[in-house]
Design a protein around this motif. Structure first.
Motif, PDB file in Angstrom:
ATOM      1  N   PRO A  10       0.839  -1.204   0.000  1.00 11.85           N
ATOM      2  CA  PRO A  10       0.000   0.000   0.000  1.00 11.85           C
ATOM      3  C   PRO A  10       0.875   1.256   0.000  1.00 11.85           C
ATOM      4  CG  PRO A  10      -0.776  -1.564   1.641  1.00 11.85           C
ATOM      5  CD  PRO A  10       0.565  -2.066   1.151  1.00 11.85           C
ATOM      6  N   GLU A  12       2.262   4.874   0.993  1.00 11.30           N
ATOM      7  CA  GLU A  12       2.478   5.499   2.296  1.00 11.30           C
ATOM      8  C   GLU A  12       2.801   6.974   2.089  1.00 11.30           C
ATOM      9  OE1 GLU A  12       5.766   3.303   3.903  1.00 11.30           O
ATOM     10  OE2 GLU A  12       4.646   1.418   3.974  1.00 11.30           O
ATOM     11  N   LEU A  48      -6.565   8.745  -0.256  1.00 13.85           N
ATOM     12  CA  LEU A  48      -6.482   7.284  -0.360  1.00 13.85           C
ATOM     13  C   LEU A  48      -5.576   6.655   0.688  1.00 13.85           C
ATOM     14  CD1 LEU A  48      -6.376   7.106  -4.239  1.00 13.85           C
ATOM     15  CD2 LEU A  48      -8.292   6.501  -2.753  1.00 13.85           C
ATOM     16  N   LEU A  49      -4.720   7.452   1.317  1.00 14.80           N
ATOM     17  CA  LEU A  49      -3.822   6.907   2.335  1.00 14.80           C
ATOM     18  C   LEU A  49      -4.567   6.394   3.567  1.00 14.80           C
ATOM     19  CD1 LEU A  49      -0.774   9.378   2.283  1.00 14.80           C
ATOM     20  CD2 LEU A  49      -0.890   7.059   1.339  1.00 14.80           C
ATOM     21  N   ASP A  50      -5.768   6.926   3.824  1.00 17.21           N
ATOM     22  CA  ASP A  50      -6.499   6.470   5.020  1.00 17.21           C
ATOM     23  C   ASP A  50      -7.379   5.246   4.753  1.00 17.21           C
ATOM     24  OD1 ASP A  50      -8.866   7.345   3.834  1.00 17.21           O
ATOM     25  OD2 ASP A  50      -9.119   9.053   5.157  1.00 17.21           O
ATOM     26  N   HIS A  51      -7.445   4.788   3.503  1.00 15.21           N
ATOM     27  CA  HIS A  51      -8.140   3.559   3.109  1.00 15.21           C
ATOM     28  C   HIS A  51      -9.636   3.605   3.394  1.00 15.21           C
ATOM     29  CE1 HIS A  51      -4.052   1.307   3.716  1.00 15.21           C
ATOM     30  NE2 HIS A  51      -3.964   2.326   2.894  1.00 15.21           N
ATOM     31  N   ILE A  55      -7.840   2.738  -1.918  1.00 10.85           N
ATOM     32  CA  ILE A  55      -6.466   2.431  -1.547  1.00 10.85           C
ATOM     33  C   ILE A  55      -5.606   2.425  -2.806  1.00 10.85           C
ATOM     34  CG2 ILE A  55      -6.908  -0.065  -1.688  1.00 10.85           C
ATOM     35  CD1 ILE A  55      -4.846  -0.454   0.570  1.00 10.85           C
ATOM     36  N   GLN A  56      -4.373   2.869  -2.671  1.00 10.53           N
ATOM     37  CA  GLN A  56      -3.418   2.765  -3.772  1.00 10.53           C
ATOM     38  C   GLN A  56      -2.326   1.787  -3.374  1.00 10.53           C
ATOM     39  OE1 GLN A  56      -2.534   7.022  -4.611  1.00 10.53           O
ATOM     40  NE2 GLN A  56      -3.043   6.449  -6.713  1.00 10.53           N
ATOM     41  N   THR A  70      -4.938   1.725  -8.317  1.00  6.94           N
ATOM     42  CA  THR A  70      -5.874   2.396  -7.426  1.00  6.94           C
ATOM     43  C   THR A  70      -7.189   1.635  -7.380  1.00  6.94           C
ATOM     44  OG1 THR A  70      -4.924   4.504  -8.140  1.00  6.94           O
ATOM     45  CG2 THR A  70      -6.972   4.599  -6.878  1.00  6.94           C
ATOM     46  N   THR A  84     -15.368  -3.089  -5.401  1.00  2.00           N
ATOM     47  CA  THR A  84     -14.237  -2.210  -5.683  1.00  2.00           C
ATOM     48  C   THR A  84     -14.179  -1.923  -7.176  1.00  2.00           C
ATOM     49  OG1 THR A  84     -12.662  -4.038  -5.966  1.00  2.00           O
ATOM     50  CG2 THR A  84     -12.858  -3.090  -3.741  1.00  2.00           C
ATOM     51  N   CYS A 108      -4.735  -5.945  -5.867  1.00  2.00           N
ATOM     52  CA  CYS A 108      -6.093  -5.388  -5.882  1.00  2.00           C
ATOM     53  C   CYS A 108      -7.126  -6.496  -5.730  1.00  2.00           C
ATOM     54  CB  CYS A 108      -6.328  -4.617  -7.176  1.00  2.00           C
ATOM     55  SG  CYS A 108      -5.361  -3.110  -7.330  1.00  2.00           S
ATOM     56  N   TYR A 111      -7.019  -7.814  -2.119  1.00  2.00           N
ATOM     57  CA  TYR A 111      -7.620  -6.857  -1.196  1.00  2.00           C
ATOM     58  C   TYR A 111      -9.144  -6.944  -1.286  1.00  2.00           C
ATOM     59  CZ  TYR A 111      -8.454  -2.625   1.458  1.00  2.00           C
ATOM     60  OH  TYR A 111      -8.876  -1.740   2.414  1.00  2.00           O
TER      61      TYR A 111
END
Length: 150
Positions: A10, A12, A48-51, A55-56, A70, A84, A108, A111
């Motif tokens: 993921p 960061e 997107l960092l906080d999901h 998410i990336q 993404t 998703t 992806c 996830y």
């Protein structure tokens, strides 16, 4: 010479600058779209960092990012469940044709499955035959829906 496999993880906070560069390559160079303001690109990455909305994932090799994928989180009314959308899968020119694309795609897919989403969907341009061959190689089939935008 054996090519080292990229690490998929993921995104960061430490990736924001390089990920921004890759997103500009993707948006402006690959898709020939207008250059969005940096605040919007960085803002999207940070969202997107906080999901929460998505998410990336990044592909990293020898300390450099080679690409990203993404996933956005949404819902499907027809199955009354969450799903998703893989909105992007991008690799630098030098990383295309390596296992990095498959690894990003699998991240992806994993996830989606591991977090209880009903399915993963995505789109590609009708003339992006390379991507279509890749998705078919990954076991995907073209869907029955016609996409519109306004």
């Amino acid at each position: 010479m054996t090519r080292q496999t990229a690490t998929i993880r993921p995104a960061e906070e430490r990736d924001v600058a390089r990920l921004s560069e890759l997103m500009y390559e993707y948006i402006c160079d690959f898709y020939q779209r207008p250059r969005p303001p940096e605040t919007r690109v960085v803002g999207l990455i940070r969202t997107l960092l906080d999901h929460q909305a998505g998410i990336q994932f990044v592909a990293e090799q020898n300390g450099d990012l080679l690409g990203f994928a993404t996933l956005y989180f949404t819902y499907s009314t027809t199955v009354c469940d969450k799903s998703t959308v893989m909105n992007d899968l991008y690799l630098t020119e030098s990383a295309r044709g390596t296992s990095a694309a498959e690894s990003l795609f699998r991240a992806c897919q994993s996830y989606t499955r591991e977090h209880g989403y009903a399915w993963m969907s995505w789109e590609t341009a009708p003339d992006n035959h390379r991507a279509q061959r890749f998705y078919e190689k990954m076991g995907a089939q073209k869907g029955p829906w016609v996409t519109y935008s306004i």
